[in-house]
Enzyme design. Structure first.
Site, PDB file in Angstrom:
ATOM      1  N   GLY A 127       0.827  -1.220   0.000  1.00 31.32           N
ATOM      2  CA  GLY A 127       0.000   0.000   0.000  1.00 31.32           C
ATOM      3  C   GLY A 127       0.851   1.256   0.000  1.00 31.32           C
ATOM      4  O   GLY A 127       0.931   1.949   1.018  1.00 31.32           O
ATOM      5  N   TYR A 128       1.504   1.523  -1.121  1.00 36.14           N
ATOM      6  CA  TYR A 128       2.283   2.755  -1.262  1.00 36.14           C
ATOM      7  C   TYR A 128       1.498   3.793  -2.072  1.00 36.14           C
ATOM      8  O   TYR A 128       1.175   4.866  -1.584  1.00 36.14           O
ATOM      9  CB  TYR A 128       3.610   2.470  -1.987  1.00 36.14           C
ATOM     10  CG  TYR A 128       4.765   2.028  -1.104  1.00 36.14           C
ATOM     11  CD1 TYR A 128       4.559   1.404   0.118  1.00 36.14           C
ATOM     12  CD2 TYR A 128       6.081   2.217  -1.522  1.00 36.14           C
ATOM     13  CE1 TYR A 128       5.631   0.993   0.902  1.00 36.14           C
ATOM     14  CE2 TYR A 128       7.156   1.815  -0.741  1.00 36.14           C
ATOM     15  CZ  TYR A 128       6.923   1.206   0.465  1.00 36.14           C
ATOM     16  OH  TYR A 128       7.993   0.802   1.227  1.00 36.14           O
ATOM     17  N   SER A 129       1.208   3.441  -3.348  1.00 37.55           N
ATOM     18  CA  SER A 129       0.651   4.436  -4.282  1.00 37.55           C
ATOM     19  C   SER A 129      -0.749   4.880  -3.891  1.00 37.55           C
ATOM     20  O   SER A 129      -1.545   4.100  -3.356  1.00 37.55           O
ATOM     21  CB  SER A 129       0.592   3.846  -5.693  1.00 37.55           C
ATOM     22  OG  SER A 129       1.848   3.362  -6.068  1.00 37.55           O
ATOM     23  N   GLU A 244      13.290  -4.260  -3.699  1.00 38.96           N
ATOM     24  CA  GLU A 244      12.372  -4.487  -4.817  1.00 38.96           C
ATOM     25  C   GLU A 244      13.163  -4.577  -6.126  1.00 38.96           C
ATOM     26  O   GLU A 244      12.764  -5.241  -7.064  1.00 38.96           O
ATOM     27  CB  GLU A 244      11.376  -3.318  -4.880  1.00 38.96           C
ATOM     28  CG  GLU A 244      10.263  -3.508  -5.883  1.00 38.96           C
ATOM     29  CD  GLU A 244       9.314  -2.327  -5.945  1.00 38.96           C
ATOM     30  OE1 GLU A 244       9.581  -1.286  -5.319  1.00 38.96           O
ATOM     31  OE2 GLU A 244       8.291  -2.441  -6.641  1.00 38.96           O
ATOM     32  N   SER A 374       8.633   4.199 -12.344  1.00 37.64           N
ATOM     33  CA  SER A 374       8.499   4.181 -13.809  1.00 37.64           C
ATOM     34  C   SER A 374       9.869   4.359 -14.481  1.00 37.64           C
ATOM     35  O   SER A 374      10.812   4.876 -13.880  1.00 37.64           O
ATOM     36  CB  SER A 374       7.546   5.284 -14.269  1.00 37.64           C
ATOM     37  OG  SER A 374       8.207   6.534 -14.190  1.00 37.64           O
ATOM     38  N   ASN A 375       9.945   3.943 -15.744  1.00 35.26           N
ATOM     39  CA  ASN A 375      11.237   4.020 -16.441  1.00 35.26           C
ATOM     40  C   ASN A 375      11.707   5.465 -16.616  1.00 35.26           C
ATOM     41  O   ASN A 375      12.904   5.726 -16.641  1.00 35.26           O
ATOM     42  CB  ASN A 375      11.138   3.293 -17.787  1.00 35.26           C
ATOM     43  CG  ASN A 375      11.157   1.779 -17.586  1.00 35.26           C
ATOM     44  OD1 ASN A 375      11.001   1.294 -16.462  1.00 35.26           O
ATOM     45  ND2 ASN A 375      11.363   1.034 -18.651  1.00 35.26           N
TER      46      ASN A 375
END
Ligand SMILES: Cc1cc2nc3c(=O)[nH]c(=O)nc-3n(C[C@H](O)[C@H](O)[C@H](O)COP(=O)(O)OP(=O)(O)OC[C@H]3O[C@@H](n4cnc5c(N)ncnc54)[C@H](O)[C@@H]3O)c2cc1C
Length: 389
Positions: A127-129, A244, A374-375
């Protein structure tokens, strides 16, 4: 720097290969081979099989019931599992919250939570984002207010992968709204069965239910479930993101899928010659293969540095960007190779079995360049840390 595997590491590779070949249930292997989603029970079954062999927590030290492998052994293990068609490990318990509990949790938390992660008795989600807090995670707003021996949690998390399977969620919550962004955040473990927790599905492009929104309305969480100090959750969050990114390049998966693309393209189709004889297709296949070899060497260089006790730095971002770009590129090749059979329009399989669900898988894999940082964000990290822009 030594990029060769030792004799002991080669023997270990053979042992893992043999184990996966003989112990992975064929039904699970077939699902992975055909790009299908596994059920909760199938994931649990494979985790228990690994645990019974003592391999349930590949990155865990012996003190907590892990095998105490080196980074190279972990790499070999994950590569062989992927090549043998085993499911991608679910990271949230084993690779994310567990290392945080080991590093920052107290003994009671370690004894309460870690064994049930190894045995897959409890499923975790992350539950981060939140809406409005993804790349800019520190702007998260889910609030936890301390009242006596409890926190009262209110807010919303989003994109929570497999949250509908989860028994527990580890959350970043704001405990001090006055403090500067990162300073007022805490790391809280929340029982998904608590009154006030609601899970709502988000259906993704491929039609699958993989991610969720999670709502917290006056959810009571015992203060014992705070990991580390109050308002020091950002330290846990950064530590977790480092874990991660271990094995993030996904070399084993990419090798397996590239071999699959080659096999599919070698089959003669109703349209005539096998696609692999098409010079443009063959050139693209070769280009991806060369990129994959280069990435593998980069990954081995990072592992070699780790073996010399140098923590991986911004190189992890290179592995994430290239690894995910390659997996996406390979899924495009496979899509091209199966042609119109990729799209079972009524749920039934009309073409060869290997073609089923390929469009869904292609769509599903667009996520790789978004999640886990994200990249574009990874490129920012490289610009700042390596190019010093
Ligand atoms: C399939 C899937 C599963 C996920 N699972 C989980 C999960 O289990 N738990 C969890 O907590 N989160 C999860 N996430 C969330 C994921 O971590 C976020 O989607 C990701 O961090 C991006 O945040 P965002 O979606 O809010 O996009 P935003 O941060 O709003 O970004 C939108 C776009 O802008 C770009 N961008 C943003 N800031 C910058 C910048 N400074 N410079 C350049 N470009 C920028 C981004 O790269 C992106 O392309 C998942 C996401 C997906 C898609």
């Amino acid at each position: 720097m030594n990029l060769d595997f030792s004799a002991a590491e080669c023997a270990f590779r053979a042992e893992v290969r043999d184990f996966v070949r003989t112990q992975l249930p064929p039904a699970i292997r077939d699902k992975v081979a055909n790009g299908l989603h596994l059920t909760r029970d199938e994931h649990v079954l494979w985790q228990r099989t690994l645990h019974a062999r003592g391999w349930g927590g590949p990155g865990w030290p012996k003190a907590f019931g892990g095998p105490g492998w080196s980074p190279v052994e972990q790499y070999i293990f994950e590569e062989e599992c992927a090549l043998g068609g085993a499911p991608r490990p679910i990271p949230f318990g084993m690779k994310m919250v567990a290392p945080v509990i080991m590093a920052f949790g107290n003994q009671a938390q370690q004894e309460r939570f870690l064994p049930k992660i190894l045995t897959a008795e409890e499923w975790w989600c992350q539950g981060y984002s939140e809406p409005g807090a993804g790349s800019d995670l520190a702007s998260l707003r889910t609030r936890a207010v301390r009242k006596g021996g409890k926190y009262l949690v209110n807010g919303q998390k989003t994109w929570t992968t497999l949250g509908h399977y989860a028994d527990w969620i580890f959350c970043l919550v704001r405990t001090d709204p006055e403090a500067k962004a990162q300073r007022g955040i805490s790391f809280l473990l929340i029982d998904m069965k608590s009154p006030g927790v609601t899970v709502r599905p988000i259906i993704t492009l491929d039609g699958a239910h993989e991610v969720n929104e999670i709502w917290f309305e006056d959810v009571e969480v015992p203060v014992e479930n705070l990991v580390g100090e109050e308002n020091q959750g950002w330290t846990c969050a950064k530590f977790l993101l480092g874990h991660e990114r271990s094995n993030i390049a996904g070399i084993g998966i990419a090798k397996r899928e590239l071999a699959r693309a080659r096999r599919i393209a070698a089959v003669e189709t109703k349209r005539g010659r096998p696609l692999i004889e098409d010079p443009l297709f063959a050139a693209r296949l070769a280009e991806i293969e060369i990129d994959l070899m280069a990435l593998e060497i980069t990954n081995l260089r990072v592992l070699s540095a780790e073996a010399e006790n140098k923590a991986p730095g911004p190189e992890a971002s290179i592995l994430k960007i290239k690894g995910t770009e390659l997996q996406q590129a390979i899924s495009e090749l496979i899509l091209q190779a199966v042609g119109p059979y990729a799209l079972p329009f009524d749920g039934a399989v009309h073409g060869p079995a290997h073609a089923a669900n390929r469009a869904a898988q292609y769509l599903n894999l667009r996520k790789l360049s978004i999640y886990g940082g994200s990249n574009e964000i990874q490129k920012n990290i490289l610009a700042q840390m390596i190019l010093e822009l």
